[in-house]
Design a protein around this motif. Structure first.
Motif, PDB file in Angstrom:
ATOM      1  N   ARG A   1       0.875  -1.446   0.419  1.00  0.00           N
ATOM      2  CA  ARG A   1       0.232  -0.197   0.000  1.00  0.00           C
ATOM      3  C   ARG A   1       0.909   1.214  -0.038  1.00  0.00           C
ATOM      4  O   ARG A   1       0.783   2.278  -0.360  1.00  0.00           O
ATOM      5  N   ARG A   2       1.939   1.443   1.270  1.00  0.00           N
ATOM      6  CA  ARG A   2       2.474   2.630   0.954  1.00  0.00           C
ATOM      7  C   ARG A   2       3.350   2.500  -0.445  1.00  0.00           C
ATOM      8  O   ARG A   2       3.488   3.877  -1.003  1.00  0.00           O
ATOM      9  N   ALA A   3       4.084   1.479  -1.055  1.00  0.00           N
ATOM     10  CA  ALA A   3       4.731   1.595  -2.023  1.00  0.00           C
ATOM     11  C   ALA A   3       4.260   2.047  -3.960  1.00  0.00           C
ATOM     12  O   ALA A   3       4.263   2.955  -4.306  1.00  0.00           O
ATOM     13  N   GLN A   4       3.032   1.492  -3.267  1.00  0.00           N
ATOM     14  CA  GLN A   4       2.162   2.035  -4.466  1.00  0.00           C
ATOM     15  C   GLN A   4       1.778   3.383  -4.688  1.00  0.00           C
ATOM     16  O   GLN A   4       1.501   4.031  -5.209  1.00  0.00           O
ATOM     17  N   ALA A   5       1.937   3.876  -2.911  1.00  0.00           N
ATOM     18  CA  ALA A   5       1.294   5.107  -2.739  1.00  0.00           C
ATOM     19  C   ALA A   5       2.018   5.935  -3.338  1.00  0.00           C
ATOM     20  O   ALA A   5       1.846   7.025  -3.940  1.00  0.00           O
ATOM     21  N   GLN A   6       3.078   5.769  -2.799  1.00  0.00           N
ATOM     22  CA  GLN A   6       4.216   6.826  -3.172  1.00  0.00           C
ATOM     23  C   GLN A   6       5.039   6.262  -4.699  1.00  0.00           C
ATOM     24  O   GLN A   6       4.914   7.221  -5.288  1.00  0.00           O
ATOM     25  N   ALA A   7       4.655   5.198  -5.173  1.00  0.00           N
ATOM     26  CA  ALA A   7       4.604   5.649  -6.835  1.00  0.00           C
ATOM     27  C   ALA A   7       3.732   6.485  -7.624  1.00  0.00           C
ATOM     28  O   ALA A   7       4.108   6.707  -8.631  1.00  0.00           O
ATOM     29  N   LEU A   8       2.384   6.101  -6.966  1.00  0.00           N
ATOM     30  CA  LEU A   8       1.205   7.151  -7.625  1.00  0.00           C
ATOM     31  C   LEU A   8       1.937   8.170  -8.056  1.00  0.00           C
ATOM     32  O   LEU A   8       1.211   8.996  -8.487  1.00  0.00           O
ATOM     33  N   GLN A   9       2.176   8.666  -6.806  1.00  0.00           N
ATOM     34  CA  GLN A   9       1.682  10.168  -6.448  1.00  0.00           C
ATOM     35  C   GLN A   9       3.235  10.913  -7.278  1.00  0.00           C
ATOM     36  O   GLN A   9       3.353  12.448  -6.964  1.00  0.00           O
ATOM     37  N   SER A  10       3.944   9.928  -7.766  1.00  0.00           N
ATOM     38  CA  SER A  10       5.208  10.971  -7.708  1.00  0.00           C
ATOM     39  C   SER A  10       5.190  10.255  -9.557  1.00  0.00           C
ATOM     40  O   SER A  10       5.628  11.104 -10.181  1.00  0.00           O
ATOM     41  N   ARG A  11       4.623   9.507  -9.991  1.00  0.00           N
ATOM     42  CA  ARG A  11       4.144   9.993 -11.535  1.00  0.00           C
ATOM     43  C   ARG A  11       4.115  11.707 -11.604  1.00  0.00           C
ATOM     44  O   ARG A  11       4.408  11.552 -13.163  1.00  0.00           O
ATOM     45  N   PRO A  12       2.819  12.718 -11.578  1.00  0.00           N
ATOM     46  CA  PRO A  12       2.906  13.517 -11.978  1.00  0.00           C
ATOM     47  C   PRO A  12       3.768  13.964 -12.234  1.00  0.00           C
ATOM     48  O   PRO A  12       4.460  15.615 -12.804  1.00  0.00           O
ATOM     49  N   PHE A  13       5.254  14.383 -10.843  1.00  0.00           N
ATOM     50  CA  PHE A  13       5.934  14.485 -11.016  1.00  0.00           C
ATOM     51  C   PHE A  13       7.210  14.211 -12.168  1.00  0.00           C
ATOM     52  O   PHE A  13       7.448  15.612 -12.897  1.00  0.00           O
ATOM     53  N   ALA A  14       7.044  12.413 -12.122  1.00  0.00           N
ATOM     54  CA  ALA A  14       7.795  12.576 -13.401  1.00  0.00           C
ATOM     55  C   ALA A  14       7.737  13.397 -15.293  1.00  0.00           C
ATOM     56  O   ALA A  14       8.186  13.137 -15.798  1.00  0.00           O
ATOM     57  N   LYS A  15       5.992  13.528 -14.709  1.00  0.00           N
ATOM     58  CA  LYS A  15       5.377  13.925 -16.323  1.00  0.00           C
ATOM     59  C   LYS A  15       5.230  15.343 -16.771  1.00  0.00           C
ATOM     60  O   LYS A  15       6.071  15.463 -17.186  1.00  0.00           O
ATOM     61  N   ALA A  16       5.938  15.847 -15.825  1.00  0.00           N
ATOM     62  CA  ALA A  16       5.685  17.944 -15.435  1.00  0.00           C
ATOM     63  C   ALA A  16       6.836  17.617 -16.235  1.00  0.00           C
ATOM     64  O   ALA A  16       7.529  18.855 -17.019  1.00  0.00           O
ATOM     65  N   ILE A  17       8.136  17.300 -15.649  1.00  0.00           N
ATOM     66  CA  ILE A  17       9.718  17.165 -15.826  1.00  0.00           C
ATOM     67  C   ILE A  17       9.885  16.595 -16.903  1.00  0.00           C
ATOM     68  O   ILE A  17      10.188  17.689 -18.363  1.00  0.00           O
ATOM     69  N   ALA A  18       9.530  15.388 -17.971  1.00  0.00           N
ATOM     70  CA  ALA A  18       9.072  15.545 -18.939  1.00  0.00           C
ATOM     71  C   ALA A  18       8.418  16.245 -20.010  1.00  0.00           C
ATOM     72  O   ALA A  18       9.006  16.820 -21.392  1.00  0.00           O
ATOM     73  N   ASP A  19       7.297  16.836 -19.714  1.00  0.00           N
ATOM     74  CA  ASP A  19       6.808  17.687 -20.352  1.00  0.00           C
ATOM     75  C   ASP A  19       7.636  19.039 -20.540  1.00  0.00           C
ATOM     76  O   ASP A  19       7.974  19.221 -21.523  1.00  0.00           O
ATOM     77  N   THR A  20       8.419  19.376 -19.189  1.00  0.00           N
ATOM     78  CA  THR A  20       9.117  20.679 -19.253  1.00  0.00           C
ATOM     79  C   THR A  20      10.176  20.386 -20.679  1.00  0.00           C
ATOM     80  O   THR A  20      10.821  21.060 -21.100  1.00  0.00           O
ATOM     81  N   LEU A  21      10.824  19.342 -20.377  1.00  0.00           N
ATOM     82  CA  LEU A  21      11.592  19.147 -21.462  1.00  0.00           C
ATOM     83  C   LEU A  21      11.576  19.248 -22.404  1.00  0.00           C
ATOM     84  O   LEU A  21      12.515  19.775 -23.900  1.00  0.00           O
ATOM     85  N   HIS A  22       9.775  18.362 -22.755  1.00  0.00           N
ATOM     86  CA  HIS A  22      10.050  18.442 -24.391  1.00  0.00           C
ATOM     87  C   HIS A  22       9.484  19.854 -24.547  1.00  0.00           C
ATOM     88  O   HIS A  22       9.948  20.048 -25.765  1.00  0.00           O
ATOM     89  N   THR A  23       9.207  20.401 -23.802  1.00  0.00           N
ATOM     90  CA  THR A  23       8.975  21.925 -24.340  1.00  0.00           C
ATOM     91  C   THR A  23      10.605  22.163 -24.454  1.00  0.00           C
ATOM     92  O   THR A  23      10.497  23.645 -25.237  1.00  0.00           O
ATOM     93  N   LEU A  24      11.533  22.560 -23.959  1.00  0.00           N
ATOM     94  CA  LEU A  24      12.953  22.569 -23.771  1.00  0.00           C
ATOM     95  C   LEU A  24      13.901  22.771 -25.398  1.00  0.00           C
ATOM     96  O   LEU A  24      13.737  23.409 -26.219  1.00  0.00           O
ATOM     97  N   ALA A  25      13.110  21.078 -25.634  1.00  0.00           N
ATOM     98  CA  ALA A  25      14.153  21.221 -26.989  1.00  0.00           C
ATOM     99  C   ALA A  25      13.386  20.465 -27.912  1.00  0.00           C
ATOM    100  O   ALA A  25      13.958  21.165 -28.823  1.00  0.00           O
ATOM    101  N   LYS A  26      12.355  21.465 -28.110  1.00  0.00           N
ATOM    102  CA  LYS A  26      11.602  22.806 -29.121  1.00  0.00           C
ATOM    103  C   LYS A  26      12.398  23.428 -29.206  1.00  0.00           C
ATOM    104  O   LYS A  26      12.106  23.789 -30.639  1.00  0.00           O
ATOM    105  N   GLU A  27      13.162  24.218 -27.728  1.00  0.00           N
ATOM    106  CA  GLU A  27      12.990  25.508 -28.622  1.00  0.00           C
ATOM    107  C   GLU A  27      14.128  25.930 -28.872  1.00  0.00           C
ATOM    108  O   GLU A  27      14.610  26.470 -29.355  1.00  0.00           O
ATOM    109  N   SER A  28      15.646  24.975 -28.457  1.00  0.00           N
ATOM    110  CA  SER A  28      16.739  24.446 -28.240  1.00  0.00           C
ATOM    111  C   SER A  28      17.053  23.890 -28.391  1.00  0.00           C
ATOM    112  O   SER A  28      16.975  22.454 -29.074  1.00  0.00           O
TER     113      SER A  28
END
Lengths: 287, 139
Positions: free
Chosen positions: A33-60
């Motif tokens: 239960r704890r491990a699942q909660a941790q994995a699911l909670q940090s998914r938005p963070f991982a996605k946000a970083i990937a999105d930002t990187l994509h944005t950045l990659a488009k520009e430079s």
């Protein structure tokens, strides 16, 4: 009767086993239960970083960054996230099947084994191990995964490695986990390019500069990608173990019932035969 | 004018996902305030206070280093290592963290430990400052 006694002792054994597996199931359930909660909670963070990187990659021009550029020197590296403990059902066998498949494609590849099971498997099948990490804590933090991140990033920059891939069990839900390969280095610039559509191109401002932000963001992204893989792997491990232990308890329960039936039958048989003896004896006496 | 969509995500959780009207963030080169219609921007954040106006009420978060992205669609994404909402700051905890960090600065001589202790000391001090200020304004 000896067979009845044997059956009772087997019933006792099955009962003991079911007690142990039941306890392990409950321990895994709470860890899961704890491990699942941790994995699911940090998914938005991982996605946000990937999105930002994509944005950045488009520009430079990301292709200029050291961690994006492909080179052909060095070895292929596979970071394999397994468990330290056994009794986790099909978790490790599934993982190692993929590992063997990868090995066939990259005969010169090296393994970074994580978890005692991966170390044992790599040694057993004669794979070339570059490094091993065991006894990772259950409640994993970013700091625990940093040594691995540093190892692979540095090795890549020094042209010791050609590519770095992580193999881990992706957590889908409690009942299913699937092995997944994720290429960490070099970063896939094509993946970034494919999302680029001319209409979506916006003029971004960079503060301080695109290059500086990229220099900070890329290592951050890699750290997080590896950390996320660890979280997924932990969640999968505990889920797999819980399900395996649940099945074991159920099987022990079933075995107990079967044995009980055998025991009752044999008891009944002995009673019947005793009665038969008595009746025949009385009959012979009376005649 | 439509508001801004603010998302603050830290390593552990998503802290904020709300429509806000104004954001003030500690960018690497100085504090910036973002209003709807801001130009698209990618910037680094440093340790500091992030304030946003939600329904006219100011909310404060203590954020550590990270990144802030503004897209054309008035969407602001803040990615940070750690973040604590003002209402969740515990003064005692912050004080304890300050003490622990000071202790480890005195006792340890490893460079990495020192850097880590210094960072947590700064964060704890900032948390204390924010907590104390919000106490004052309430009274």
């Amino acid at each position: 009767m000896s067979s009845a006694r044997q059956v009772t002792s087997r019933i006792k054994t099955a009962k003991n086993i079911s007690k142990i597996t039941k306890a392990m199931e409950m321990v895994s359930a709470s860890k899961m239960r704890r491990a699942q909660a941790q994995a699911l909670q940090s998914r938005p963070f991982a996605k946000a970083i990937a999105d930002t990187l994509h944005t950045l990659a488009k520009e430079s021009n990301v292709a200029l960054h050291d961690l994006f550029t492909k080179h052909s020197e060095g070895d292929d590296i596979l970071v394999c996230l397994s468990t330290d403990r056994g009794l986790s059902g099909s978790f490790n066998p599934n993982l190692f099947r993929e590992l063997v498949g990868w090995r066939k494609k990259h005969p010169q590849g090296k393994i970074v084994a994580i978890g005692k099971k991966a170390v044992a498997f790599a040694q057993f099948s004669g794979m070339n191990m570059h490094a091993q990490f065991t006894s990772m804590p259950d409640r994993i933090t970013l700091a625990d995964t940093l040594p691995i991140t540093t190892l692979v990033t540095q090795g890549y920059l020094d042209k010791e490695f050609k590519s770095v891939t992580v193999l881990f069990m992706d957590f889908v839900n409690t009942l299913s986990q699937k092995p997944m390969f994720q290429q960490i280095l070099p970063l896939d610039s094509e993946l970034v390019d494919s999302t680029l559509s001319p209409s979506a191109k916006t003029e971004y401002l960079f503060e301080p500069s695109a290059q500086e932000i990229l220099d900070k963001l890329v290592p951050y992204y890699i750290e997080n990608a590896i950390f996320q893989a660890f979280l997924e792997s932990k969640a999968s491990e505990h889920s797999a173990r819980m399900v395996a232990m649940k099945n074991a308890s159920e099987n022990a329960q079933e075995l107990q019932e079967e044995l009980k039936l055998i025991y009752n039958k044999s008891r009944q048989a002995s009673i019947t035969s005793e009665l038969l003896d008595i009746t025949t004896a009385t009959l012979t006496l009376n005649t | 004018m439509s508001g801004l969509l603010l998302r603050v995500v830290s390593q552990e959780e998503e802290l904020v996902n709300a429509k806000v009207s104004q954001i003030t963030a500690p960018a690497a080169s100085g504090e910036i305030t973002i209003l709807p219609g801001h130009a698209a921007l990618v910037t680094q954040l440093q340790l500091g206070e992030l304030t946003y106006l939600e329904d006219g009420k100011p909310n404060t978060l203590v954020v550590s280093t990270g990144f802030l992205t503004i897209s054309r669609a008035n969407e602001v994404i803040v990615i940070v290592d750690t973040a604590v909402a003002e209402r969740n700051i515990s003064l005692q905890k912050a004080e304890a963290a300050v003490k622990a960090a000071e202790q480890s600065i005195v006792s340890s001589d490893k460079r990495e430990d020192l850097i880590q202790a210094e960072a947590s000391l700064r964060r704890a001090l900032l948390e204390m400052k924010v907590a104390l200020r919000s106490k004052k304004t309430k009274i």
